[in-house]
Design a protein around this motif. Structure first.
Motif, PDB file in Angstrom:
ATOM      1  N   ARG A 360       0.810  -1.212   0.000  1.00 28.10           N
ATOM      2  CA  ARG A 360       0.000   0.000   0.000  1.00 28.10           C
ATOM      3  C   ARG A 360       0.848   1.268   0.000  1.00 28.10           C
ATOM      4  NH1 ARG A 360      -5.490   0.065   1.135  1.00 28.10           N
ATOM      5  NH2 ARG A 360      -6.424  -2.028   1.091  1.00 28.10           N
ATOM      6  N   LYS A 361       2.083   1.159   0.495  1.00 25.31           N
ATOM      7  CA  LYS A 361       2.959   2.329   0.506  1.00 25.31           C
ATOM      8  C   LYS A 361       3.337   2.759  -0.911  1.00 25.31           C
ATOM      9  CE  LYS A 361       4.988   1.345   5.048  1.00 25.31           C
ATOM     10  NZ  LYS A 361       6.227   0.993   5.785  1.00 25.31           N
ATOM     11  N   THR A 362       3.431   1.811  -1.816  1.00 27.20           N
ATOM     12  CA  THR A 362       3.817   2.149  -3.190  1.00 27.20           C
ATOM     13  C   THR A 362       2.621   2.170  -4.134  1.00 27.20           C
ATOM     14  OG1 THR A 362       4.259  -0.170  -3.692  1.00 27.20           O
ATOM     15  CG2 THR A 362       6.098   1.144  -2.896  1.00 27.20           C
ATOM     16  N   LEU A 363       1.492   1.609  -3.685  1.00 26.39           N
ATOM     17  CA  LEU A 363       0.330   1.488  -4.569  1.00 26.39           C
ATOM     18  C   LEU A 363      -0.166   2.847  -5.049  1.00 26.39           C
ATOM     19  CD1 LEU A 363      -1.756  -0.404  -5.834  1.00 26.39           C
ATOM     20  CD2 LEU A 363      -3.116  -0.197  -3.748  1.00 26.39           C
ATOM     21  N   GLU A 364      -0.307   3.805  -4.136  1.00 31.86           N
ATOM     22  CA  GLU A 364      -0.874   5.099  -4.495  1.00 31.86           C
ATOM     23  C   GLU A 364      -0.024   5.812  -5.550  1.00 31.86           C
ATOM     24  OE1 GLU A 364      -2.302   9.286  -2.370  1.00 31.86           O
ATOM     25  OE2 GLU A 364      -1.692   7.568  -1.148  1.00 31.86           O
ATOM     26  N   ARG A 365       1.304   5.785  -5.354  1.00 33.66           N
ATOM     27  CA  ARG A 365       2.186   6.459  -6.325  1.00 33.66           C
ATOM     28  C   ARG A 365       2.125   5.769  -7.683  1.00 33.66           C
ATOM     29  NH1 ARG A 365       7.661   6.270  -3.165  1.00 33.66           N
ATOM     30  NH2 ARG A 365       6.589   4.509  -2.192  1.00 33.66           N
ATOM     31  N   GLY A 366       2.100   4.442  -7.666  1.00 31.73           N
ATOM     32  CA  GLY A 366       2.028   3.707  -8.921  1.00 31.73           C
ATOM     33  C   GLY A 366       0.723   3.941  -9.647  1.00 31.73           C
ATOM     34  N   LEU A 367      -0.376   3.966  -8.898  1.00 28.95           N
ATOM     35  CA  LEU A 367      -1.685   4.176  -9.527  1.00 28.95           C
ATOM     36  C   LEU A 367      -1.798   5.588 -10.099  1.00 28.95           C
ATOM     37  CD1 LEU A 367      -4.069   2.360  -7.025  1.00 28.95           C
ATOM     38  CD2 LEU A 367      -3.404   1.630  -9.318  1.00 28.95           C
ATOM     39  N   THR A 368      -1.176   6.554  -9.433  1.00 28.77           N
ATOM     40  CA  THR A 368      -1.184   7.916  -9.966  1.00 28.77           C
ATOM     41  C   THR A 368      -0.521   7.954 -11.341  1.00 28.77           C
ATOM     42  OG1 THR A 368      -1.145   8.874  -7.743  1.00 28.77           O
ATOM     43  CG2 THR A 368      -0.420  10.277  -9.567  1.00 28.77           C
ATOM     44  N   LEU A 369       0.642   7.310 -11.464  1.00 25.56           N
ATOM     45  CA  LEU A 369       1.324   7.243 -12.757  1.00 25.56           C
ATOM     46  C   LEU A 369       0.467   6.506 -13.780  1.00 25.56           C
ATOM     47  CD1 LEU A 369       3.785   7.480 -14.622  1.00 25.56           C
ATOM     48  CD2 LEU A 369       4.677   5.390 -13.579  1.00 25.56           C
ATOM     49  N   GLU A 372      -2.416   8.645 -14.960  1.00 20.82           N
ATOM     50  CA  GLU A 372      -1.950   9.703 -15.870  1.00 20.82           C
ATOM     51  C   GLU A 372      -1.738   9.158 -17.274  1.00 20.82           C
ATOM     52  OE1 GLU A 372       1.557  11.152 -14.057  1.00 20.82           O
ATOM     53  OE2 GLU A 372       0.524  12.323 -12.490  1.00 20.82           O
ATOM     54  N   GLU A 373      -1.125   8.001 -17.375  1.00 18.28           N
ATOM     55  CA  GLU A 373      -0.861   7.403 -18.682  1.00 18.28           C
ATOM     56  C   GLU A 373      -2.141   6.878 -19.331  1.00 18.28           C
ATOM     57  OE1 GLU A 373       1.934   7.515 -20.297  1.00 18.28           O
ATOM     58  OE2 GLU A 373       2.984   8.518 -18.663  1.00 18.28           O
ATOM     59  N   ARG A 374      -3.048   6.355 -18.517  1.00 16.18           N
ATOM     60  CA  ARG A 374      -4.296   5.827 -19.061  1.00 16.18           C
ATOM     61  C   ARG A 374      -5.164   6.953 -19.628  1.00 16.18           C
ATOM     62  NH1 ARG A 374      -7.434   1.700 -15.388  1.00 16.18           N
ATOM     63  NH2 ARG A 374      -7.030   3.361 -13.886  1.00 16.18           N
ATOM     64  N   ALA A 375      -5.075   8.134 -19.008  1.00 14.26           N
ATOM     65  CA  ALA A 375      -5.855   9.272 -19.490  1.00 14.26           C
ATOM     66  C   ALA A 375      -5.460   9.672 -20.911  1.00 14.26           C
ATOM     67  CB  ALA A 375      -5.684  10.455 -18.542  1.00 14.26           C
ATOM     68  N   PRO A 379     -10.166   4.367 -25.653  1.00 13.25           N
ATOM     69  CA  PRO A 379     -10.659   3.018 -25.352  1.00 13.25           C
ATOM     70  C   PRO A 379     -10.099   2.006 -26.351  1.00 13.25           C
ATOM     71  CG  PRO A 379     -12.432   4.605 -25.154  1.00 13.25           C
ATOM     72  CD  PRO A 379     -11.262   5.353 -25.731  1.00 13.25           C
ATOM     73  N   GLY A 380      -9.527   0.965 -25.823  1.00 11.66           N
ATOM     74  CA  GLY A 380      -8.913  -0.034 -26.689  1.00 11.66           C
ATOM     75  C   GLY A 380      -7.466   0.261 -27.028  1.00 11.66           C
ATOM     76  N   GLY A 381      -6.934   1.382 -26.535  1.00 17.35           N
ATOM     77  CA  GLY A 381      -5.557   1.759 -26.835  1.00 17.35           C
ATOM     78  C   GLY A 381      -4.548   0.898 -26.091  1.00 17.35           C
ATOM     79  N   VAL A 382      -3.283   1.026 -26.503  1.00 19.83           N
ATOM     80  CA  VAL A 382      -2.216   0.186 -25.959  1.00 19.83           C
ATOM     81  C   VAL A 382      -1.267   1.056 -25.131  1.00 19.83           C
ATOM     82  CG1 VAL A 382      -0.306  -1.368 -26.511  1.00 19.83           C
ATOM     83  CG2 VAL A 382      -2.379  -1.377 -27.926  1.00 19.83           C
ATOM     84  N   LEU A 383      -1.038   0.639 -23.872  1.00 19.94           N
ATOM     85  CA  LEU A 383      -0.119   1.348 -22.985  1.00 19.94           C
ATOM     86  C   LEU A 383       1.320   1.036 -23.378  1.00 19.94           C
ATOM     87  CD1 LEU A 383       0.181   3.055 -20.308  1.00 19.94           C
ATOM     88  CD2 LEU A 383       0.442   0.854 -19.143  1.00 19.94           C
ATOM     89  N   ASP A 384       2.163   2.067 -23.411  1.00 20.02           N
ATOM     90  CA  ASP A 384       3.583   1.889 -23.713  1.00 20.02           C
ATOM     91  C   ASP A 384       4.192   0.879 -22.735  1.00 20.02           C
ATOM     92  OD1 ASP A 384       6.303   2.093 -24.167  1.00 20.02           O
ATOM     93  OD2 ASP A 384       6.302   4.271 -24.348  1.00 20.02           O
ATOM     94  N   GLY A 385       4.850  -0.127 -23.257  1.00 23.95           N
ATOM     95  CA  GLY A 385       5.453  -1.151 -22.419  1.00 23.95           C
ATOM     96  C   GLY A 385       6.520  -0.600 -21.493  1.00 23.95           C
ATOM     97  N   ARG A 386       7.149   0.514 -21.865  1.00 24.77           N
ATOM     98  CA  ARG A 386       8.162   1.105 -21.000  1.00 24.77           C
ATOM     99  C   ARG A 386       7.535   1.683 -19.739  1.00 24.77           C
ATOM    100  NH1 ARG A 386      10.784   4.788 -25.562  1.00 24.77           N
ATOM    101  NH2 ARG A 386       8.547   4.910 -26.005  1.00 24.77           N
ATOM    102  N   ASP A 404      -4.481  -5.983 -15.545  1.00 22.32           N
ATOM    103  CA  ASP A 404      -5.772  -6.126 -14.887  1.00 22.32           C
ATOM    104  C   ASP A 404      -6.405  -4.755 -14.628  1.00 22.32           C
ATOM    105  OD1 ASP A 404      -7.554  -8.203 -13.640  1.00 22.32           O
ATOM    106  OD2 ASP A 404      -7.277  -6.914 -11.901  1.00 22.32           O
ATOM    107  N   ALA A 405      -5.570  -3.790 -14.213  1.00 20.47           N
ATOM    108  CA  ALA A 405      -6.079  -2.451 -13.934  1.00 20.47           C
ATOM    109  C   ALA A 405      -6.592  -1.775 -15.201  1.00 20.47           C
ATOM    110  CB  ALA A 405      -4.985  -1.599 -13.290  1.00 20.47           C
ATOM    111  N   LEU A 406      -6.015  -2.129 -16.362  1.00 25.27           N
ATOM    112  CA  LEU A 406      -6.429  -1.530 -17.630  1.00 25.27           C
ATOM    113  C   LEU A 406      -7.650  -2.218 -18.242  1.00 25.27           C
ATOM    114  CD1 LEU A 406      -2.905  -1.075 -19.276  1.00 25.27           C
ATOM    115  CD2 LEU A 406      -4.373   0.742 -18.374  1.00 25.27           C
ATOM    116  N   ARG A 407      -8.015  -3.360 -17.681  1.00 23.07           N
ATOM    117  CA  ARG A 407      -9.090  -4.149 -18.279  1.00 23.07           C
ATOM    118  C   ARG A 407     -10.406  -3.358 -18.339  1.00 23.07           C
ATOM    119  NH1 ARG A 407      -9.980 -10.011 -18.203  1.00 23.07           N
ATOM    120  NH2 ARG A 407      -8.118 -10.204 -16.925  1.00 23.07           N
TER     121      ARG A 407
END
Length: 886
Positions: A360-369, A372-375, A379-386, A404-407
């Motif tokens: 949970r200590k790292t979850l919030e920071r990771g989800l914020t990133l 931001e990238e998902r925005a 719909p149906g787009g591909v997230l940069d693997g990097r 799973d989060a992008l599903r």
């Protein structure tokens, strides 16, 4: 009779009444197959029985086998929670025949169970067979009375089972139930077979061939049976539901989750509740079988499972760690069938709580990133693997958690780019597995075991014996003799040599026969109960059937016994001091020291270690007899004996009790153990803990000495203390106070020296009195105090600059300090009234460049830098002066 526990119990009792041996589930970490990450089928523990490498005292068996499919070839992780029947953890009910009955009896047993005991309607049942298996077709007609249209021939690998490219194989017969036309789908073999209407729930494998090579099969001399029925599937059928997650066991886990969160599932979030319930089972059982979360191998797969569930808990709005609060419900539902859950409950709870708190200590920071990238995606787009790799590498997000989060927004990840980023940074793929099962299962040892039988171990009662050489092995092959100078392995009919296992190292010593001397350098256990002595022939030739005297190295064994007994006392003492979550995670018992790994989430305090050591020594000094008993596993556990999680125990176990009984009537410390021990606790001599360190997340390592080694270590420490006291001309009793006084004096002198150096640096002392150069000059209309000094620590330079600014009132100060190795530090200060004209950062960089440095940093009023060339100190100050003049 429709509850999961009742169905499991009915299955086992039905086959037990039919003459099958009920065999406990094997651990999720395979003991006999180095190719598997986890046990994923009921037949895994019987693999060597089917191939003929191992013999059991029974020819038919029944099991309820716990299985995990979440890594490697069999990986259902991504589908869990989103389908009706995918799981990471599941139970496989199975009956087995090892050359006993075959197709007719297997079909009869299966049909009677499902139609009589389980009372499934015959008219809704149908089966598949392999296309050319006329024999199975005839038995289904004769025994079950099925019509031809209910016996469907399938010509694909779905109905032909193989262990691998070679080895046992044979046709299958799968049993299906028609769940009604309210569900979509057609019968097996039809174009619509992937629908849910016709559900396969039991597979009967008729193992009748051996695949010698592709395209070349021969009939097995003793055909066998291997079946597998998914407990979750048959439970759903018998409870009249279409999803495994609607059965009573999963409902209990989902209800517990709902209660903990404060609201129940909806259509929008139902998958999250299912993921948590499934992953709770997998995580708990893996921990109970000795797996802990880590960054590689099995531990990494466990961490993926845990973190996926924890992510879904966060999606449900859980603000605090959740999963550890559900363990009690799981233990209540499944603990009776799997007592290892009960024994490991404290460890499971502690592990889940620790892992979720960390995540949970790292979850919030990771989800914020991620948000931001998902925005940026459509719909149906591909997230940069990097980006996915950054989440993985920096925030601990497994790739499948990001997927799973992008599903929800129908987005995917560019996995090719993810893999490229992984390769570019040379990060080892943490999900890869390069481990193996418990011990080598080389076929040579199973062959030897079949030929010569088990080795009788005499080492609990004696360290000397006589034996007859039954097998010799050199370079992995059996030989008739070992000549002088040759290294090899020797198997005798009986031995006092202990074979390495349970953390205790193997014995060394000698085998002496007529004209032959074999030095034993190590001893191991192979194929379960075969003791293999490794060593070298130092004289003569050792031949098969030779009679030899067996002599264990007594001094070495005595030290090993003391260290092993000490681990038991330390284990119990650690539990008393630190808590019931403490469990042994590994040990090394050698003659010179003992190493003991335990589950504990934080460093152990010095006073806790001292208390542990005191308790263990107090029990040791009771000098009570060390009592061993042979008991059944169930009786041993019922008596209070502690078992090591994940250890494999036979039907009969040795229970070792030490110390005066403390409520359980057997002893203060009571453990299942096959190792060798002292006769009385006092024989240990002394127990001294020498270190505590971290070896993995949630695992601490204790190292200790006993007996003579402990006394020598203590004497060495006393001698060091005496030497120090002598040098300081004080007594041992006054040594701590004398050392403290010296440290205080040193600190005082260092402060005085620093103050003197600062005073000199500022132009005070004798220099000022004699009218020496104070370093003050005027550049244009700006006063500059600039001096090159020696012996001033870098940390003190800013203090000098502050003093200098007070001295100049309005102006710039610059000091360059050169240390003993010729490197320089430089500081520049600018008084507040001049920071609009001059920046200390710009000025210090001018000086740093001259010193060979690469810039510096700070604020407009104060900045610091350094450089390797202290010889240019004055030139650096001139550069700063020049910058002021410009």
């Amino acid at each position: 009779m429709s509850g999961v526990n009742e169905i499991r119990r009915t299955f086992i009792e039905y086959f037990a009444k039919a003459g099958h041996e009920p065999v406990a589930s094997s651990p999720l970490v395979p003991r006999n197959d180095p190719t598997l990450m986890f046990t994923n089928a009921g037949m895994v523990q019987f693999k060597n029985v089917f191939t003929g490498l191992e013999k059991r005292p029974y020819s038919t068996a029944v099991t309820a086998q716990k299985c995990v499919r979440a890594g490697g070839k069999h990986n259902d992780l991504d589908n869990v929670g989103y389908t009706a029947r995918h799981h990471t953890f599941f139970e496989m009910l199975g009956n087995f025949s090892f050359g006993d009955y075959f197709k007719d009896r297997a079909i009869e047993l299966a049909w009677n169970l499902i139609t009589k005991e389980f009372a499934l309607p015959k008219e809704k049942l149908l089966v598949t067979i392999y296309a050319d298996d006329d024999e199975a077709h005839g038995y289904w007609k004769k025994i079950a009375g099925l019509s031809d249209d209910k016996i469907i021939r399938i010509g694909t690998s779905d109905n032909f089972w193989q262990m691998g490219d070679t080895g046992p194989c044979g046709p299958c017969s799968e049993i299906f139930i028609d769940q009604g036309d309210k569900l979509q789908g057609g019968p097996p073999g039809s174009p619509d077979e992937d629908g849910d209407r016709f559900l396969e729930f039991w597979n009967l494998v008729f193992m009748q061939y051996e695949q010698i090579e592709p395209g070349n099969r021969v009939s097995l001399p003793r055909p066998s049976i291997d079946t597998g029925m998914g407990l979750e599937r048959i439970s759903a059928i018998m409870q009249g539901v279409y999803s495994n997650y609607d059965t009573d066991l999963f409902r209990a886990l989902i209800d517990a989750t709902s209660h903990a969160i404060g609201r129940g599932p909806t259509d929008a979030n139902r998958a999250s509740y299912r993921v948590i319930a499934d992953h709770l089972r997998a995580s708990s059982f893996l921990v109970a079988d000795g797996v802990l979360p880590s960054n590689e191998g099995r531990g990494y797969v466990l961490r993926r499972i845990m973190r996926r569930a924890m992510r879904h808990a966060e999606l449900l709005g859980s603000k605090d760690p959740l999963m550890f609060r559900l363990v009690a419900t799981l233990v209540r539902e499944m603990g009776q069938a799997y007592p290892e859950l009960v024994r490991a409950e404290a460890l499971i709870t502690e592990t889940l709580k620790l892992e979720e708190s960390r995540f949970r200590k790292t979850l919030e920071r990771g989800l914020t990133l991620l948000d931001e990238e998902r925005a940026k995606l459509t719909p149906g787009g591909v997230l940069d693997g990097r980006v996915a790799f950054r989440l993985y590498d920096t925030y601990g997000f497994p790739l499948d958690l990001t997927q799973d989060a992008l599903r929800a927004t129908n987005n995917t990840v560019d996995t090719a780019a993810f893999n490229t980023a992984m390769e570019e940074q040379k990060v080892k793929a943490r999900a890869s597995w390069a481990g193996s099962g418990e011990a080598s299962t080389d076929a040579v040892w199973f062959g030897v075991r079949d030929k010569v039988g088990a080795t009788e171990f005499l080492g609990y009662d004696t360290e000397n014996a006589e034996g007859v050489v039954r097998a010799l092995v050199r370079d992995g092959k059996e030989v008739a003799e070992l000549k002088k100078g040759e290294t090899g392995q020797v198997v005798v009919n009986q031995t006092p040599f202990y074979g390495e296992s349970g953390g205790q190292v193997g014995d060394t010593g000698a085998m002496i026969g007529e004209g032959v001397h074999f030095r034993v350098t190590d001893t191991h256990k192979r194929a379960g109960d075969l003791f293999v002595h490794t060593g070298v022939v130092e004289d003569g030739t050792l031949k098969l059937e030779a009679a030899v005297a067996l002599d264990v190295d007594h001094t070495r064994r005595r030290a090993i016994r003391a260290n092993h007994s000490a681990t038991h006392l330390l284990h119990e003492a650690l539990r008393l001091v630190l808590g019931d979550h403490v469990a042994q995670k590994g040990s090394l018992v050698s003659p010179d020291r003992l190493r003991f790994d335990i589950s504990h989430p934080k460093p152990i305090l010095a006073e806790e270690l001292e208390k542990v050591e005191d308790i263990a020594n107090d029990v040791m000094l009771q000098n009570t007899p060390v009592v061993t008993r042979l008991m059944s596993v169930d009786d041993a556990i019922a008596s209070g004996a502690r078992a090591l999680f994940g250890e494999k125990y036979g039907d009969e176990v040795r229970v070792v009790a030490m110390g005066n009984p403390n409520g359980n009537g057997m002893g203060w410390s009571v453990e299942l153990c096959g190792g060798t021990h002292v006769n009385r606790t006092g024989d240990i001599g002394a127990i001294s803990i020498v270190s505590d360190s971290a070896v993995a997340a949630g695992v601490r390592r204790i190292e200790a000495l006993t007996g003579a080694a402990a006394r020598k270590a203590a004497n060495n420490q006393i001698n060091v203390a005496k030497s120090a006291a002598s040098e300081l001309r004080t007594s041992l009793e006054d040594l701590p106070a004398r050392v403290a006084q010296l440290l205080d004096d040193r600190k005082r002198l260092e402060r005085e020296l620093s103050d003197a150096k600062k005073k000199l640096a500022m132009g005070g002392g004798g220099q000022a009195a004699s009218g020496g150069d104070t370093g003050m000059r005027t550049v244009g209309d700006v006063k500059l105090l600039a001096r090159a000094i020696a012996g001033i620590d870098m940390k003190d330079l800013k203090g000098l600059a502050d003093e200098g600014k007070k001295q100049v009132g309005s102006g710039v100060v610059a000091f360059v300090s050169v240390n003993d190795d010729g490197k320089a530090g430089i500081v520049v200060g600018v008084t507040p009234d001049l920071t609009q004209r001059f920046s200390a950062v710009d000025l210090v960089r001018k000086g740093s460049e001259v010193l060979g440095g690469k810039g510096g940093g700070g604020r407009p009023d104060m900045a610091q830098a350094g450089g390797p060339d202290g010889a240019k100190a004055e030139a650096a100050l001139d550069a700063i002066a020049a910058a002021l003049g410009g």
